[in-house]
Design a protein around this motif. Structure first.
Motif, PDB file in Angstrom:
ATOM      1  N   ARG A   3       0.848  -1.184   0.000  1.00 26.16           N
ATOM      2  CA  ARG A   3       0.000   0.000   0.000  1.00 26.16           C
ATOM      3  C   ARG A   3       0.892   1.246   0.000  1.00 26.16           C
ATOM      4  N   GLY A   4       0.275   2.414  -0.011  1.00 23.58           N
ATOM      5  CA  GLY A   4       1.014   3.666   0.179  1.00 23.58           C
ATOM      6  C   GLY A   4       2.026   3.937  -0.925  1.00 23.58           C
ATOM      7  N   GLU A   5       3.087   4.687  -0.527  1.00 23.93           N
ATOM      8  CA  GLU A   5       4.041   5.164  -1.531  1.00 23.93           C
ATOM      9  C   GLU A   5       4.731   4.027  -2.276  1.00 23.93           C
ATOM     10  N   ILE A   6       5.002   2.909  -1.606  1.00 20.42           N
ATOM     11  CA  ILE A   6       5.751   1.848  -2.298  1.00 20.42           C
ATOM     12  C   ILE A   6       4.857   1.149  -3.326  1.00 20.42           C
ATOM     13  N   ALA A   7       3.556   1.041  -3.045  1.00 21.87           N
ATOM     14  CA  ALA A   7       2.643   0.446  -4.032  1.00 21.87           C
ATOM     15  C   ALA A   7       2.633   1.319  -5.297  1.00 21.87           C
ATOM     16  N   LEU A   8       2.601   2.632  -5.082  1.00 25.87           N
ATOM     17  CA  LEU A   8       2.613   3.561  -6.218  1.00 25.87           C
ATOM     18  C   LEU A   8       3.950   3.485  -6.975  1.00 25.87           C
ATOM     19  N   ARG A   9       5.026   3.347  -6.219  1.00 22.02           N
ATOM     20  CA  ARG A   9       6.364   3.236  -6.826  1.00 22.02           C
ATOM     21  C   ARG A   9       6.435   2.007  -7.746  1.00 22.02           C
ATOM     22  N   ILE A  10       5.836   0.901  -7.299  1.00 23.70           N
ATOM     23  CA  ILE A  10       5.860  -0.338  -8.093  1.00 23.70           C
ATOM     24  C   ILE A  10       4.967  -0.177  -9.327  1.00 23.70           C
ATOM     25  N   ILE A  11       3.836   0.526  -9.159  1.00 26.95           N
ATOM     26  CA  ILE A  11       2.953   0.797 -10.307  1.00 26.95           C
ATOM     27  C   ILE A  11       3.727   1.590 -11.378  1.00 26.95           C
ATOM     28  N   CYS A  12       4.505   2.599 -10.945  1.00 26.67           N
ATOM     29  CA  CYS A  12       5.305   3.394 -11.897  1.00 26.67           C
ATOM     30  C   CYS A  12       6.233   2.478 -12.696  1.00 26.67           C
ATOM     31  N   ALA A  13       6.938   1.579 -11.983  1.00 25.86           N
ATOM     32  CA  ALA A  13       7.901   0.686 -12.656  1.00 25.86           C
ATOM     33  C   ALA A  13       7.177  -0.210 -13.657  1.00 25.86           C
ATOM     34  N   CYS A  14       6.028  -0.760 -13.251  1.00 26.03           N
ATOM     35  CA  CYS A  14       5.279  -1.661 -14.142  1.00 26.03           C
ATOM     36  C   CYS A  14       4.786  -0.925 -15.388  1.00 26.03           C
ATOM     37  N   LYS A  15       4.284   0.294 -15.190  1.00 24.97           N
ATOM     38  CA  LYS A  15       3.782   1.061 -16.346  1.00 24.97           C
ATOM     39  C   LYS A  15       4.911   1.259 -17.352  1.00 24.97           C
ATOM     40  N   GLU A  16       6.109   1.599 -16.845  1.00 26.37           N
ATOM     41  CA  GLU A  16       7.229   1.853 -17.754  1.00 26.37           C
ATOM     42  C   GLU A  16       7.684   0.568 -18.461  1.00 26.37           C
ATOM     43  N   LEU A  17       7.413  -0.576 -17.830  1.00 25.13           N
ATOM     44  CA  LEU A  17       7.789  -1.863 -18.457  1.00 25.13           C
ATOM     45  C   LEU A  17       6.628  -2.440 -19.272  1.00 25.13           C
ATOM     46  N   ASP A  18       5.507  -1.696 -19.306  1.00 31.60           N
ATOM     47  CA  ASP A  18       4.329  -2.157 -20.038  1.00 31.60           C
ATOM     48  C   ASP A  18       3.755  -3.453 -19.445  1.00 31.60           C
ATOM     49  N   VAL A  19       3.740  -3.511 -18.135  1.00 27.00           N
ATOM     50  CA  VAL A  19       3.195  -4.663 -17.408  1.00 27.00           C
ATOM     51  C   VAL A  19       1.907  -4.199 -16.730  1.00 27.00           C
ATOM     52  N   ARG A  20       0.838  -4.980 -16.836  1.00 22.81           N
ATOM     53  CA  ARG A  20      -0.419  -4.584 -16.173  1.00 22.81           C
ATOM     54  C   ARG A  20      -0.292  -4.758 -14.659  1.00 22.81           C
ATOM     55  N   THR A  21      -1.040  -3.939 -13.894  1.00 26.42           N
ATOM     56  CA  THR A  21      -0.934  -4.004 -12.440  1.00 26.42           C
ATOM     57  C   THR A  21      -2.287  -4.271 -11.788  1.00 26.42           C
ATOM     58  N   VAL A  22      -2.215  -5.038 -10.694  1.00 25.03           N
ATOM     59  CA  VAL A  22      -3.395  -5.275  -9.857  1.00 25.03           C
ATOM     60  C   VAL A  22      -2.962  -4.926  -8.447  1.00 25.03           C
ATOM     61  N   VAL A  23      -3.683  -4.052  -7.793  1.00 25.84           N
ATOM     62  CA  VAL A  23      -3.322  -3.719  -6.420  1.00 25.84           C
ATOM     63  C   VAL A  23      -4.387  -4.280  -5.486  1.00 25.84           C
ATOM     64  N   ILE A  24      -3.930  -4.797  -4.330  1.00 21.21           N
ATOM     65  CA  ILE A  24      -4.898  -5.200  -3.312  1.00 21.21           C
ATOM     66  C   ILE A  24      -5.037  -4.025  -2.341  1.00 21.21           C
ATOM     67  N   TYR A  25      -6.197  -3.906  -1.715  1.00 12.65           N
ATOM     68  CA  TYR A  25      -6.348  -2.808  -0.745  1.00 12.65           C
ATOM     69  C   TYR A  25      -7.328  -3.199   0.345  1.00 12.65           C
ATOM     70  N   SER A  26      -7.189  -2.531   1.482  1.00 12.70           N
ATOM     71  CA  SER A  26      -8.123  -2.740   2.594  1.00 12.70           C
ATOM     72  C   SER A  26      -9.208  -1.667   2.488  1.00 12.70           C
ATOM     73  N   GLU A  27     -10.276  -1.852   3.253  1.00 16.97           N
ATOM     74  CA  GLU A  27     -11.378  -0.876   3.208  1.00 16.97           C
ATOM     75  C   GLU A  27     -10.894   0.542   3.533  1.00 16.97           C
ATOM     76  N   ALA A  28      -9.840   0.647   4.354  1.00 18.35           N
ATOM     77  CA  ALA A  28      -9.341   1.983   4.739  1.00 18.35           C
ATOM     78  C   ALA A  28      -8.627   2.678   3.579  1.00 18.35           C
ATOM     79  N   ASP A  29      -8.216   1.899   2.559  1.00 16.16           N
ATOM     80  CA  ASP A  29      -7.442   2.465   1.448  1.00 16.16           C
ATOM     81  C   ASP A  29      -8.245   2.565   0.150  1.00 16.16           C
ATOM     82  N   ARG A  30      -9.565   2.474   0.286  1.00 18.15           N
ATOM     83  CA  ARG A  30     -10.433   2.502  -0.893  1.00 18.15           C
ATOM     84  C   ARG A  30     -10.168   3.719  -1.791  1.00 18.15           C
ATOM     85  N   ASN A  31      -9.907   4.878  -1.181  1.00 17.26           N
ATOM     86  CA  ASN A  31      -9.706   6.099  -1.976  1.00 17.26           C
ATOM     87  C   ASN A  31      -8.238   6.435  -2.185  1.00 17.26           C
TER      88      ASN A  31
END
Ligand code: ADP
Length: 453
Positions: free
Chosen positions: A10-38
Motif C-alpha cells: 500500500r502507500g508510496e511503495i505500491a505507487l512506486r511499483i505501479i510506476c515501474a510496471c507502467k514503464e515496463l508495459d506490465v499490467r498491475t493489480v493492487v490489493i487494498y483494505s477498506e481503509a485504502d479505498r480512496n
C-alpha cells in the motif's frame, strides 16, 4: 516479461511499483483494505481488489486472501514491496506453489537471512567481516556471561528474529547482564514469538552503512555502492544519503567485491541490502541482510541512474544482468532522503487524520515518492511514513542546500509531520560537517535542538 503483476502493498511503495510496471508495459493489480479505498494506488493500478477490513491481520497480512486475489486476477507475479509480507518466507513459498513468481529471493534464502544469528554465520563462512560474538543461540544468561568475557564489554544482546530495533540491549558490565538478558528475551518473545538471543561486540559511536546489490538468476551479482543511514531514532532510520563521507572509492570497490563473491556463493537472487556498522577506524562489520527493496532505495537510484524496482521485476522475469543494467555502475553526485512521517515532530506520537493542504516541492534534482494528497485521509492502522523527499546535488553541500529549501517548500497541513525535525537536522552544524553516527539524534534531542525556538 510478465503480463500482469499483483502489488501486495500500500502507500508510496505500491505507487512506486505501479510506476515501474507502467514503464515496463506490465499490467498491475493492487490489493487494498477498506481503509485504502480512496488511495492513489487504487486509482492508478489497472485493477484493484479489496481484500478485507483495515486491520493488517485481516487484509495486507492475510496470506489466503492475498493469494486468492492473485488467482482471481490471474497474475504471473507478486511484488511484495517492503514490510508486510516482503520477508515472509511462507508467503513466498505459497506464491511459488500456486505458480506465481515471487519478486524477491528464493524462500530458503529469506528464511536464512531472517534468522540473524544464522545469517551472521553464513556471511562469516562466505568471507564477509562480522563482529566478534557468540556462536549460535545463547542457551542462558550464564552462557551469555561466558561469551561476554571472551568478547569483552560492552556487548549487545540481540534477537535472532529481530527487526525494528526490538529485543536488543547494550550490556556494559557483568552485573547488569542477567537482568538485561531477561528483558531482551521477553521483548523478543513478545514482538516476534521467538525469544532466541545472540551476542555481538558493541561498537561505540558507529555509523550505519549498507550496500545495495542486485543478483540475476544466472549467477551474476553486482554492487551499487553504499547508503549511509546513521540518522536514526530508536534504531529506526530517519534520513539516508549516498555516498557516505566515510567510504572511499577503494573501500567501496573492496567491499563490493567481497559481497559479490559471498552472495554468489550463497546463491542470492534479486535485490538485497547488506547492513554494516563502520567503526572509528573505518572497518566495516556485517550486522544483517534485508532480502527486499528498502525504503531508502531512491538515494541509490539518484546517484546511479538505475531503477531498482524495474530491475527487480526484470530479474524475476529472467533477464540477465547486462539487459537489466546498461553498462557498468557509475556514481554521480550526492543524494539525500528525508522520511516524512505522520508524527508529532517533538513527541514522536503518530498523527493520523485528514490532510487539509498538500504541496510537494519540485525543481531541479528533487523527487517526492508519496501516495498522499490534499483532502486524503491518513488511516491510523499503518506505518506512519507518508512521503519520501529525495534530492540529488553535484556534491554533498549542494544536496544539503537543496534539501533544506525543498523541506521549506513542502506544505502538509491538517496533520503533524517530521518536516520541522528534518529542517532542524539539516541546519545542524555537525550534520552539515558530516559529523554523524548512530547516536546523533539522541544527542540532538538531549540538547533540545528539535524544539521550535
Ligand atoms: P534491527 O533488525 O532490529 O533493525 P540491526 O541489527 O539492523 O537490528 O541493528 C539496528 C541498529 O542497532 C543499527 O543500525 C545500530 O544503530 C544498532 N546496533 C546493532 N548492532 C550493534 C552493535 N553491535 N554495536 C552498536 N550498535 C549496534
Amino acid at each position: 516479461m510478465f503480463k500482469k503483476v499483483l502489488i501486495a502493498n500500500r502507500g508510496e511503495i505500491a505507487l512506486r511499483i505501479i510506476c515501474a510496471c507502467k514503464e515496463l508495459d506490465v499490467r498491475t493489480v493492487v490489493i487494498y483494505s477498506e481503509a485504502d479505498r480512496n488511495s492513489l494506488p487504487v486509482r492508478f493500478a489497472d485493477e484493484a481488489i479489496c481484500i478485507g477490513p483495515p486491520q493488517l491481520a485481516l487484509s495486507y497480512l492475510n496470506i489466503p486472501a492475498v493469494i486468492s486475489a492473485a488467482e482471481i486476477a490471474n497474475v504471473d507475479a507478486v511484488h511484495p514491496g517492503y514490510g508486510l509480507l516482503a520477508e515472509n518466507a511462507n508467503f513466498a513459498e505459497v506464491c511459488e506453489t500456486s505458480g506465481i513468481k515471487f519478486i524477491g529471493p528464493p524462500p530458503e534464502i529469506t528464511r536464512l537471512m531472517g534468522e540473524k544469528e544464522k545469517a551472521r554465520a553464513a556471511m562469516k563462512r562466505a568471507g564477509v567481516p562480522i563482529l566478534p560474538g557468540s556462536e549460535g543461540i545463547l542457551a542462558s544468561d550464564g552462557e551469555a556471561i561466558e561469551w561476554a568475557r571472551q568478547v569483552g564489554y560492552p556487548v549487545i544482546v540481540k534477537a535472532s528474529a529481530g527487526g525494528g530495533g526490538r529485543g536488543m540491549r547494550i550490556v556494559r558490565s557483568e552485573e547488569e547482564l542477567p537482568a538485561l538478558f531477561t528483558q531482551a528475551q521477553a521483548e523478543a518473545a513478545g514482538a516476534f514469538g521467538n525469544g532466541d538471543l545472540y551476542m555481538e561486540k558493541y561498537v561505540e559511536r558507529p555509523r550505519h552503512i549498507e550496500f545495495q546489490i542486485l543478483a540475476d538468476q544466472h549467477g551474476k551479482v553486482v554492487s551499487l555502492g553504499e547508503r549511509e543511514c546513521s540518522i536514526q531514532r530508536r534504531h529506526q532510520k530517519l534520513l539516508e544519503e549516498s555516498p557516505s563521507t566515510q567510504v572511499t572509492p577503494e573501500l567501496r570497490d573492496q567491499i563490493g567485491a567481497i559481497l559479490c563473491k559471498a552472495l554468489t556463493d550463497i546463491g542470492y537472487m534479486n535485490a538485497g541490502t547488506i547492513e554494516f556498522l563502520i567503526d572509528q577506524d573505518r572497518r566495516l562489520h556485517f550486522i544483517e541482510m534485508n532480502t527486499r527493496i528498502q525504503v531508502e532505495h531512491p538515494v541509490t537510484e539518484m546517484v546511479t541512474d538505475v531503477d531498482l524496482v524495474k530491475s527487480q521485476i526484470m530479474i524475476a522475469a529472467g533477464s540477465p544482468m547486462d539487459e537489466v543494467l546498461h553498462g557498468p555502475i557509475v556514481h554521480r553526485g550526492h543524494a539525500i532522503e528525508c522520511r516524512i512521517n505522520a508524527e508529532h515532530p517533538e513527541k514522536f506520537t503518530p498523527s493520523a487524520g485528514k490532510i487539509t493542504a498538500f504541496h510537494p516541492p519540485g525543481g531541479t534534482g528533487v523527487r517526492v515518492d508519496t501516495a498522499a494528497y490534499a483532502e486524503g485521509i491518513i488511516p491510523p492502522y499503518y506505518d506512519s511514513l507518508i512521503a519520501k523527499l529525495i534530492v540529488r546535488g553535484k556534491d554533498r553541500d549542494e544536496a544539503v542546500s537543496r534539501m533544506a529549501r525543498a523541506l521549506e517548500m513542502f506544505i502538509v497541513e491538517g496533520i503533524y509531520t517530521t518536516i520541522p525535525l528534518h529542517r532542524r537536522i539539516l541546519a545542524d552544524p555537525d550534520f552539515r560537517a558530516g559529523k554523524i553516527d548512530t547516536g546523533f539524534i539522541e544527542r540532538f534531542l538531549a540538547a533540545g535542538k528539535e524544539k521550535s525556538a
